[in-house]
Motif scaffolding. Structure first.
Motif, PDB file in Angstrom:
ATOM      1  N   UNK A  89       0.850  -1.196   0.000  1.00 36.62           N
ATOM      2  CA  UNK A  89       0.000   0.000   0.000  1.00 36.62           C
ATOM      3  C   UNK A  89       0.880   1.239   0.000  1.00 36.62           C
ATOM      4  N   UNK A  90       0.391   2.317  -0.605  1.00 41.69           N
ATOM      5  CA  UNK A  90       1.097   3.595  -0.528  1.00 41.69           C
ATOM      6  C   UNK A  90       1.009   4.142   0.893  1.00 41.69           C
ATOM      7  N   UNK A  91       1.762   5.239   1.141  1.00 43.84           N
ATOM      8  CA  UNK A  91       1.674   5.901   2.448  1.00 43.84           C
ATOM      9  C   UNK A  91       0.207   6.257   2.731  1.00 43.84           C
ATOM     10  N   UNK A 128       3.540   7.339  -2.550  1.00 43.46           N
ATOM     11  CA  UNK A 128       4.690   6.430  -2.607  1.00 43.46           C
ATOM     12  C   UNK A 128       4.473   5.215  -1.722  1.00 43.46           C
ATOM     13  N   UNK A 129       5.094   4.116  -2.155  1.00 43.35           N
ATOM     14  CA  UNK A 129       5.023   2.910  -1.332  1.00 43.35           C
ATOM     15  C   UNK A 129       6.202   2.912  -0.356  1.00 43.35           C
ATOM     16  N   UNK A 130       6.097   2.135   0.758  1.00 44.05           N
ATOM     17  CA  UNK A 130       7.113   2.221   1.809  1.00 44.05           C
ATOM     18  C   UNK A 130       8.554   2.110   1.310  1.00 44.05           C
ATOM     19  N   UNK A 131       8.839   1.218   0.330  1.00 45.56           N
ATOM     20  CA  UNK A 131      10.233   1.063  -0.090  1.00 45.56           C
ATOM     21  C   UNK A 131      10.738   2.299  -0.835  1.00 45.56           C
ATOM     22  N   UNK A 132       9.832   3.181  -1.252  1.00 45.55           N
ATOM     23  CA  UNK A 132      10.237   4.409  -1.943  1.00 45.55           C
ATOM     24  C   UNK A 132      10.413   5.577  -0.959  1.00 45.55           C
ATOM     25  N   UNK A 133      10.156   5.329   0.316  1.00 47.75           N
ATOM     26  CA  UNK A 133      10.242   6.395   1.329  1.00 47.75           C
ATOM     27  C   UNK A 133      11.531   6.248   2.124  1.00 47.75           C
ATOM     28  N   UNK A 134      12.040   7.375   2.652  1.00 42.61           N
ATOM     29  CA  UNK A 134      13.184   7.305   3.573  1.00 42.61           C
ATOM     30  C   UNK A 134      12.691   6.774   4.922  1.00 42.61           C
ATOM     31  N   UNK A 138       8.975   7.012   6.494  1.00 41.19           N
ATOM     32  CA  UNK A 138       8.198   5.829   6.923  1.00 41.19           C
ATOM     33  C   UNK A 138       7.685   6.024   8.352  1.00 41.19           C
ATOM     34  N   UNK A 139       8.552   6.593   9.226  1.00 44.33           N
ATOM     35  CA  UNK A 139       8.097   6.802  10.609  1.00 44.33           C
ATOM     36  C   UNK A 139       6.998   7.863  10.657  1.00 44.33           C
ATOM     37  N   UNK A 140       7.080   8.864   9.787  1.00 37.60           N
ATOM     38  CA  UNK A 140       5.995   9.859   9.723  1.00 37.60           C
ATOM     39  C   UNK A 140       4.691   9.213   9.277  1.00 37.60           C
ATOM     40  N   UNK A 141       4.805   8.304   8.295  1.00 34.06           N
ATOM     41  CA  UNK A 141       3.601   7.600   7.847  1.00 34.06           C
ATOM     42  C   UNK A 141       3.020   6.778   8.997  1.00 34.06           C
TER      43      UNK A 141
END
Ligand SMILES: Nc1ncnc2c1ncn2[C@@H]1O[C@H](COP(=O)(O)OP(=O)(O)OP(=O)(O)O)[C@@H](O)[C@H]1O
Ligand SMILES: [Mg+2]
Length: 249
Positions: A89-91, A128-134, A138-141
Motif C-alpha cells: 500500500x502507498x503511504x 509512494x510505497x514504503x520502499x520508496x520512502x526514507x 516511513x516513521x511519519x507515515x
C-alpha cells in the motif's frame, strides 16, 4: 444551584502493577503512577527492564499478573520501533486502511488521510510505497497511521530509535507540534536521555529485574527552553541511568 468542579480524571492509572510472563521471572513489580490527560511521559531504562512489556500491558495486549490498570475505554494507538507499514500500500493507503478499520466511511477517508498526511508533512509523498520512502518518512507515515486510529492515548515504543540524529531532531519538532495540536496523551519509550528531556513533561526511570519506577523528573518548559538547564538535567538522568545499568551488568 451548586457546581462542583471535580479534577479531571487521569488518562491512565497504574496501581501496583506486576507482570511475569508464564514460567518466567517477574519483569515488572510495584508500578504505580497516573498519567494526566494530555500529558507526555517518557520511560527510560536498561535494555530488557520491561519498557515494552509496560506498553504492551497498557495496550491491553498482555494482561497484568497482579495489580490493575485503567486506560481510556477505546484503548490505545500504538506506534512501534519499526514502522511496520504494509509494503503493497502507498503511504496514503496505509493511513486510509487505519481509517477504514476505525469505521470511517469511504467518502470521508480520502479527506481525512489528506489532513493526516499534511499534519506529518507528508503531503507530497502520499502516493509512494514504503520502499520508496526514507526511514524518516516511513516513521511519519506510521505516526499518521497511529493518529488515524483517533485514540486519546498514544503509546510509542522507541519510534525514532533507528533514525539518524538530524532526522530524529526534525521528528521531535513534528511530534511536539502534533501533540500540541491534537492534545493526545503520549507514553514514549526511549533509550535516549536527550530525547526524553526534549519531549517529555515527565521522565520515568525503570530499574531492571524487576522493573520498578526508581526515579522521576519533571521537565518544565523553562528547563526545556534553557539549553544549559536541559543539558544539566540530561547529565543527571544519564548518571542515574548508568547506575541502574551497571547495577545489573
Ligand atoms: N512475550 C514474552 N514472553 C516471555 N518473556 C518475554 C516476552 N516479552 C518480553 N519478555 C522478557 O521480559 C523482559 C523485558 O522485556 P521487554 O521487551 O519489556 O524489555 P525492554 O525494556 O523493552 O527492552 P529493550 O530496551 O531492549 O527493548 C525480558 O527479559 C524479555 O526477555
Ligand atoms: Mg523494548
Amino acid at each position: 444551584m451548586t457546581t462542583t468542579t471535580a479534577p479531571e480524571a487521569p488518562s491512565v492509572l497504574i496501581e501496583n502493577l506486576a507482570k511475569a510472563y508464564p514460567g518466567g521471572p517477574t519483569v515488572l513489580e510495584g508500578i504505580t503512577t497516573s498519567i494526566a490527560r494530555g500529558e507526555f511521559v517518557c520511560i527510560l531504562g536498561a535494555s530488557g527492564c520491561g519498557k515494552s512489556t509496560l506498553l504492551n500491558v497498557l495496550a491491553q495486549l498482555e494482561p497484568p499478573t497482579t495489580g490493575a490498570i485503567e486506560v481510556p475505554d477505546d484503548g490505545a494507538a500504538f506506534m512501534f520501533q519499526e514502522a511496520s507499514l504494509l509494503p503493497w500500500l502507498t503511504a496514503r493507503g496505509n493511513v486510509e486502511l487505519a481509517l477504514r478499520l476505525r469505521g470511517v466511511p469511504a467518502r470521508e477517508r480520502r479527506q481525512a488521510a489528506t489532513e493526516l498526511l499534511h499534519l506529518v508533512h507528508l503531503g507530497e509523498a502520499g502516493g509512494k510505497r514504503p520502499h520508496q520512502l526514507s526511514g524518516g518518512m516511513r516513521q511519519r507515515t506510521a505516526l499518521a497511521r497511529a493518529l488515524a486510529q483517533d485514540r486519546e492515548l498514544l503509546l510509542m515504543d522507541e519510534p525514532f530509535g533507528a533514525l539518524d540524529a538530524i532526522t530524529r531532531d526534525l521528528l521531535h519538532d513534528e511530534l511536539e507540534r502534533v501533540w500540541k495540536a491534537t492534545g493526545r496523551t503520549i507514553v514514549f519509550v526511549t533509550h535516549n536521555v536527550r530525547e526524553a528531556v526534549r519531549l517529555g513533561q515527565r521522565v520515568l526511570l525503570l530499574s531492571s529485574r524487576p522493573g520498578r519506577i526508581v526515579e522521576q523528573w519533571q521537565v518544565t518548559d523553562s528547563i526545556r527552553n534553557d539549553a544549559a538547564a536541559a543539558a544539566a538535567l540530561t547529565r543527571d538522568i544519564t548518571d542515574r541511568l548508568r547506575q541502574e545499568i551497571s547495577h545489573h551488568a
